[in-house]
Design a protein around this motif. Sequence first.
Motif, PDB file in Angstrom:
ATOM      1  N   GLU A 290       3.085   5.873  -3.142  1.00 20.17           N
ATOM      2  CA  GLU A 290       4.240   6.531  -3.776  1.00 20.17           C
ATOM      3  C   GLU A 290       4.015   6.677  -5.274  1.00 20.17           C
ATOM      4  O   GLU A 290       4.281   7.742  -5.849  1.00 20.17           O
ATOM      5  CB  GLU A 290       5.520   5.734  -3.515  1.00 20.17           C
ATOM      6  N   ARG A 291       3.529   5.613  -5.913  1.00 14.45           N
ATOM      7  CA  ARG A 291       3.255   5.677  -7.353  1.00 14.45           C
ATOM      8  C   ARG A 291       2.162   6.702  -7.652  1.00 14.45           C
ATOM      9  O   ARG A 291       2.249   7.445  -8.632  1.00 14.45           O
ATOM     10  CB  ARG A 291       2.874   4.298  -7.894  1.00 14.45           C
ATOM     11  N   ALA A 292       1.145   6.760  -6.805  1.00 18.08           N
ATOM     12  CA  ALA A 292       0.070   7.742  -6.998  1.00 18.08           C
ATOM     13  C   ALA A 292       0.619   9.158  -6.862  1.00 18.08           C
ATOM     14  O   ALA A 292       0.268  10.045  -7.655  1.00 18.08           O
ATOM     15  CB  ALA A 292      -1.048   7.505  -5.992  1.00 18.08           C
TER      16      ALA A 292
ATOM     17  N   LEU B 163       0.826  -1.201   0.000  1.00 17.62           N
ATOM     18  CA  LEU B 163       0.000   0.000   0.000  1.00 17.62           C
ATOM     19  C   LEU B 163       0.866   1.259   0.000  1.00 17.62           C
ATOM     20  O   LEU B 163       0.576   2.232  -0.708  1.00 17.62           O
ATOM     21  CB  LEU B 163      -0.942  -0.004   1.203  1.00 17.62           C
ATOM     22  N   SER B 164       1.940   1.230   0.748  1.00 16.49           N
ATOM     23  CA  SER B 164       2.860   2.365   0.785  1.00 16.49           C
ATOM     24  C   SER B 164       3.446   2.634  -0.604  1.00 16.49           C
ATOM     25  O   SER B 164       3.500   3.784  -1.056  1.00 16.49           O
ATOM     26  CB  SER B 164       3.984   2.090   1.782  1.00 16.49           C
ATOM     27  N   HIS B 165       3.857   1.563  -1.287  1.00 20.03           N
ATOM     28  CA  HIS B 165       4.409   1.720  -2.639  1.00 20.03           C
ATOM     29  C   HIS B 165       3.346   2.216  -3.612  1.00 20.03           C
ATOM     30  O   HIS B 165       3.641   3.008  -4.513  1.00 20.03           O
ATOM     31  CB  HIS B 165       5.031   0.415  -3.131  1.00 20.03           C
ATOM     32  N   ARG B 166       2.117   1.781  -3.415  1.00 19.96           N
ATOM     33  CA  ARG B 166       1.032   2.255  -4.280  1.00 19.96           C
ATOM     34  C   ARG B 166       0.799   3.757  -4.089  1.00 19.96           C
ATOM     35  O   ARG B 166       0.586   4.494  -5.052  1.00 19.96           O
ATOM     36  CB  ARG B 166      -0.237   1.457  -3.984  1.00 19.96           C
TER      37      ARG B 166
ATOM     38  N   LEU C  12      -4.540  10.874  -5.152  1.00 21.44           N
ATOM     39  CA  LEU C  12      -5.596   9.877  -5.008  1.00 21.44           C
ATOM     40  C   LEU C  12      -5.016   8.510  -5.293  1.00 21.44           C
ATOM     41  O   LEU C  12      -4.325   8.316  -6.302  1.00 21.44           O
ATOM     42  CB  LEU C  12      -6.754  10.179  -5.960  1.00 21.44           C
ATOM     43  N   LEU C  13      -5.326   7.562  -4.437  1.00 19.47           N
ATOM     44  CA  LEU C  13      -4.792   6.216  -4.590  1.00 19.47           C
ATOM     45  C   LEU C  13      -5.151   5.600  -5.930  1.00 19.47           C
ATOM     46  O   LEU C  13      -4.341   4.900  -6.533  1.00 19.47           O
ATOM     47  CB  LEU C  13      -5.276   5.326  -3.445  1.00 19.47           C
ATOM     48  N   GLU C  14      -6.354   5.899  -6.435  1.00 22.80           N
ATOM     49  CA  GLU C  14      -6.764   5.323  -7.719  1.00 22.80           C
ATOM     50  C   GLU C  14      -5.944   5.855  -8.899  1.00 22.80           C
ATOM     51  O   GLU C  14      -6.004   5.318  -9.989  1.00 22.80           O
ATOM     52  CB  GLU C  14      -8.260   5.515  -7.965  1.00 22.80           C
ATOM     53  N   ASN C  15      -5.140   6.899  -8.678  1.00 23.16           N
ATOM     54  CA  ASN C  15      -4.272   7.427  -9.732  1.00 23.16           C
ATOM     55  C   ASN C  15      -2.964   6.674  -9.869  1.00 23.16           C
ATOM     56  O   ASN C  15      -2.183   6.954 -10.777  1.00 23.16           O
ATOM     57  CB  ASN C  15      -3.981   8.913  -9.496  1.00 23.16           C
TER      58      ASN C  15
END
Length: 119
Positions: free
Chosen positions: A100-102, A95-98, A113-116
Motif C-alpha cells: 500500500e505504501r509503495a 507485506l500488504s501494508h508495505r 515496486l515494493l522497493e519504492n
Amino acid sequence: MSQCETPADSPGLPKSAAGDPVFAQPWQAQAFAMTVRLHEQGMFTWAEWAAALSREVHRPGRADDGRDYFDCWVAALSSLVSERGVASEAEQDALSHRWERAAEATPHGKPILLENAPD
C-alpha cells in the motif's frame, strides 16, 4: 468430499458465457493465479482449498449476492498460507501494508515496486 477439482470449478466463481473465469479487477486474477501455483507446488489439495473457501463464503456477514467472492477467495488463501507456516497473518499484513505504501508513493502510470515503499 468436494466436487471442486480445480479452482475454476469453485462454486460461485464468476464465469463468462463460455464457462471461463472472469475477473472484475486484475488483483482477482492474480489471487486466482497464486492459488493455482500454490496448489501446483503441493501446498494444499483442491479438497483443502474448497473447504477453506467454503468456510469464508459461509461466514456470517458475507454478501448474499456474492459481490465479496474474491474477498473470500483471498481470505481463504491467506488462511492456508498461515496454516501451512509459509507466512503468518502478521507477516502477510505487514507485506500488504508495505505494498500500500509503495502504491501511494508511485506516480500514476508507473509500475508499483515494493522497493519504492517508504520506511
